[in-house]
Design a protein around this motif. Structure first.
Motif, PDB file in Angstrom:
ATOM      1  N   ARG A 153     -33.585  31.997  13.931  1.00 54.72           N
ATOM      2  CA  ARG A 153     -34.491  32.127  15.066  1.00 54.72           C
ATOM      3  C   ARG A 153     -35.253  33.445  14.964  1.00 54.72           C
ATOM      4  O   ARG A 153     -36.388  33.576  15.372  1.00 54.72           O
ATOM      5  CB  ARG A 153     -33.646  32.128  16.332  1.00 54.72           C
ATOM      6  N   ARG A 154     -34.591  34.445  14.385  1.00 51.71           N
ATOM      7  CA  ARG A 154     -35.162  35.773  14.370  1.00 51.71           C
ATOM      8  C   ARG A 154     -36.312  35.893  13.363  1.00 51.71           C
ATOM      9  O   ARG A 154     -37.361  36.423  13.668  1.00 51.71           O
ATOM     10  CB  ARG A 154     -34.066  36.783  14.029  1.00 51.71           C
ATOM     11  N   TYR A 206     -13.422  37.933  22.834  1.00 52.21           N
ATOM     12  CA  TYR A 206     -14.385  37.793  21.753  1.00 52.21           C
ATOM     13  C   TYR A 206     -13.732  38.048  20.407  1.00 52.21           C
ATOM     14  O   TYR A 206     -12.822  38.854  20.276  1.00 52.21           O
ATOM     15  CB  TYR A 206     -15.604  38.684  21.970  1.00 52.21           C
ATOM     16  N   GLN A 256     -14.438  39.239  16.662  1.00 50.82           N
ATOM     17  CA  GLN A 256     -15.473  39.961  15.943  1.00 50.82           C
ATOM     18  C   GLN A 256     -15.123  40.171  14.484  1.00 50.82           C
ATOM     19  O   GLN A 256     -13.963  40.255  14.103  1.00 50.82           O
ATOM     20  CB  GLN A 256     -15.780  41.307  16.624  1.00 50.82           C
ATOM     21  N   GLU A 301     -20.301  45.509  13.162  1.00 53.60           N
ATOM     22  CA  GLU A 301     -19.388  44.772  14.033  1.00 53.60           C
ATOM     23  C   GLU A 301     -20.205  43.631  14.632  1.00 53.60           C
ATOM     24  O   GLU A 301     -21.229  43.872  15.263  1.00 53.60           O
ATOM     25  CB  GLU A 301     -18.876  45.652  15.171  1.00 53.60           C
ATOM     26  N   VAL A 302     -19.747  42.412  14.404  1.00 49.89           N
ATOM     27  CA  VAL A 302     -20.514  41.259  14.864  1.00 49.89           C
ATOM     28  C   VAL A 302     -19.601  40.310  15.627  1.00 49.89           C
ATOM     29  O   VAL A 302     -18.564  39.893  15.122  1.00 49.89           O
ATOM     30  CB  VAL A 302     -21.144  40.514  13.668  1.00 49.89           C
ATOM     31  N   VAL A 303     -19.987  40.002  16.858  1.00 48.32           N
ATOM     32  CA  VAL A 303     -19.218  39.036  17.641  1.00 48.32           C
ATOM     33  C   VAL A 303     -19.626  37.646  17.192  1.00 48.32           C
ATOM     34  O   VAL A 303     -20.808  37.312  17.181  1.00 48.32           O
ATOM     35  CB  VAL A 303     -19.481  39.212  19.151  1.00 48.32           C
ATOM     36  N   ASP A 308     -17.024  33.802  21.485  1.00 48.66           N
ATOM     37  CA  ASP A 308     -16.494  34.391  22.715  1.00 48.66           C
ATOM     38  C   ASP A 308     -16.106  33.300  23.695  1.00 48.66           C
ATOM     39  O   ASP A 308     -16.471  32.138  23.535  1.00 48.66           O
ATOM     40  CB  ASP A 308     -17.490  35.368  23.351  1.00 48.66           C
ATOM     41  N   TYR A 331     -21.821  31.856  17.388  1.00 48.32           N
ATOM     42  CA  TYR A 331     -23.112  32.528  17.212  1.00 48.32           C
ATOM     43  C   TYR A 331     -23.434  32.654  15.728  1.00 48.32           C
ATOM     44  O   TYR A 331     -22.528  32.742  14.901  1.00 48.32           O
ATOM     45  CB  TYR A 331     -23.068  33.920  17.853  1.00 48.32           C
ATOM     46  N   ALA A 332     -24.728  32.652  15.432  1.00 50.31           N
ATOM     47  CA  ALA A 332     -25.174  32.804  14.051  1.00 50.31           C
ATOM     48  C   ALA A 332     -24.624  34.108  13.496  1.00 50.31           C
ATOM     49  O   ALA A 332     -24.744  35.161  14.103  1.00 50.31           O
ATOM     50  CB  ALA A 332     -26.692  32.806  14.004  1.00 50.31           C
ATOM     51  N   ARG A 364     -24.983  36.552  10.543  1.00 44.94           N
ATOM     52  CA  ARG A 364     -25.810  36.909   9.396  1.00 44.94           C
ATOM     53  C   ARG A 364     -25.756  38.416   9.210  1.00 44.94           C
ATOM     54  O   ARG A 364     -25.399  39.159  10.123  1.00 44.94           O
ATOM     55  CB  ARG A 364     -27.244  36.442   9.606  1.00 44.94           C
TER      56      ARG A 364
END
Lengths: 178, 189
Positions: free
Chosen positions: A54-55, A88, A90, A102-104, A107, A126-127, A129
């Motif tokens: 999406r980004r 969550y 991570q 650090e990526v969640v 959750d 969640y994506a 990447r």
């Protein structure tokens, strides 16, 4: 002195001071609950596929898909001043440039004591990447299950419920979607 | 209706009115001083904020009061609830940190002793929103420390609803202020 206005003023002032004192006592009381429940977290497998996010719609990006297995009994965290838990999962890893990430990836909001006994087998919500668009040369990751306790009134607290025992390396990219 | 009040006002004289004005001003400035003092201690421009939207439900509802701090010696972590303000946007947003990326400075000849000396890229999301906040960043790719007003530390439900009511119905605000001012002037002692 004994006008209606003065009476109303006094009564409401007293009432609000009492309410504030009560709220303060409730907020302080939750410091006495020091539950620190632990669970287990296992990462079943990690796969990486190319895709478009999406980004950056026009750019190819690698996405990691993480299958995990969580069991944890977090009911001790529920006391009379617990409104909800924010759980969550991570991933923590360091890439070739030294960036610490650090990526969640998953959750869940737990609002009742019954739902706090957790047994989840799932995939990231969640994506997932990397900033540098690929997971090439990225170091292995640690995964941890953390929680944030939201009170009815008072201070927010945080904690860790589980952590993977060993680091888990990212595999090399697969072509196409299986 | 106000004849009595006017009469008493005339009887009390200029000196009394001036004294009351002074009292009123001192109350206002004390309030301002406490607010700014709190801001200094907490290292944030607004140590107390009111939740205006439902994007963090069920954690925060409209009208809940949040207490913020922003210690210069602490990095942001995932799971933290931050209040951030994008340049150009008029309202600050309260959302949760979902990703942090602590980059390493590439400038040669520079050594940063603390991780805080380096850029930290942050991505946030509202608990009640299905997707993260990239659309809200108005062209920025990541949030950084300079956008963040503070971290939510404490929580008091509903109390802030008064200010929302005053914003939605400005008449209420003027009525309240006017009434208080009049009372301060007319009151004896």
């Amino acid at each position: 002195m004994h006008t209606t206005y003065a009476r109303i003023n006094n009564a409401s002032a007293f009432l609000s001071s009492c309410a504030m004192a009560l709220l303060a006592m409730i907020a302080v009381s939750s410091l006495l609950f020091t539950a620190d429940p632990k669970g287990t977290l296992a990462i079943d497998n990690v796969q990486i596929y190319p895709g478009k996010g999406r980004r950056y719609v026009n750019k190819n990006h690698d996405f990691a898909f993480v299958h995990f297995n969580v069991t944890a009994d977090l009911t001790p965290l529920f006391n009379w001043n617990t409104k909800q838990l924010f759980l969550y999962l991570q991933a923590e890893y360091e890439d070739a440039k030294g960036t610490k990430n650090e990526v969640v990836i998953w959750d869940r909001i737990v609002r009742t004591k019954d739902a706090a006994n957790l047994a989840v087998q799932g995939r990231n919500k969640y994506a997932f990447r990397n900033v540098a668009s690929t997971f090439k040369n990225v170091g292995p990751a640690n995964y941890s299950l953390r929680y944030s306790v939201m009170p009815y009134v008072g201070l927010l607290t945080y904690g860790e419920a589980a952590r993977t025992a060993d680091v888990i390396p990212f595999p090399s990219k697969r072509e196409g979607v299986a | 209706m106000f004849a009595d009040e006017l009469k008493s006002l005339r009887r009390l004289g200029v000196r009394h009115v001036l004294l009351q004005v002074l009292n009123f001003a001192s109350v206002l400035t004390t309030g301002l001083m406490i607010w700014k003092g709190l801001g200094l201690v907490c290292n944030t421009e607004s140590p107390i904020v009111v939740v205006l939207s439902g994007s963090m439900e069920p954690a925060f509802y409209r009208g809940d009061l949040l207490f913020l701090t922003n210690p210069a010696s602490e990095r942001y972590h995932t799971g933290d609830i931050t209040v951030y303000k994008i340049p150009g946007a008029d309202i600050p947003i309260v959302h949760r940190v979902m990703e942090t990326h602590d980059t390493v400075s590439k400038k040669s000849g520079h050594v940063t002793a603390s991780p805080l000396g380096q850029r930290q890229l942050i991505l946030t999301k509202g608990d009640n929103n299905p997707v993260d906040d990239i659309e809200l960043y108005q062209g920025l790719e990541w949030l950084e420390r300079k956008h963040i007003v503070g971290k939510v530390r404490g929580f008091l439900p509903y109390v802030g609803y008064v200010t929302i009511a005053m914003n939605d119905f400005p008449q209420l605000k003027y009525a309240l202020l006017g009434g208080l001012g009049l009372l301060a002037l007319v009151q004896r002692e």
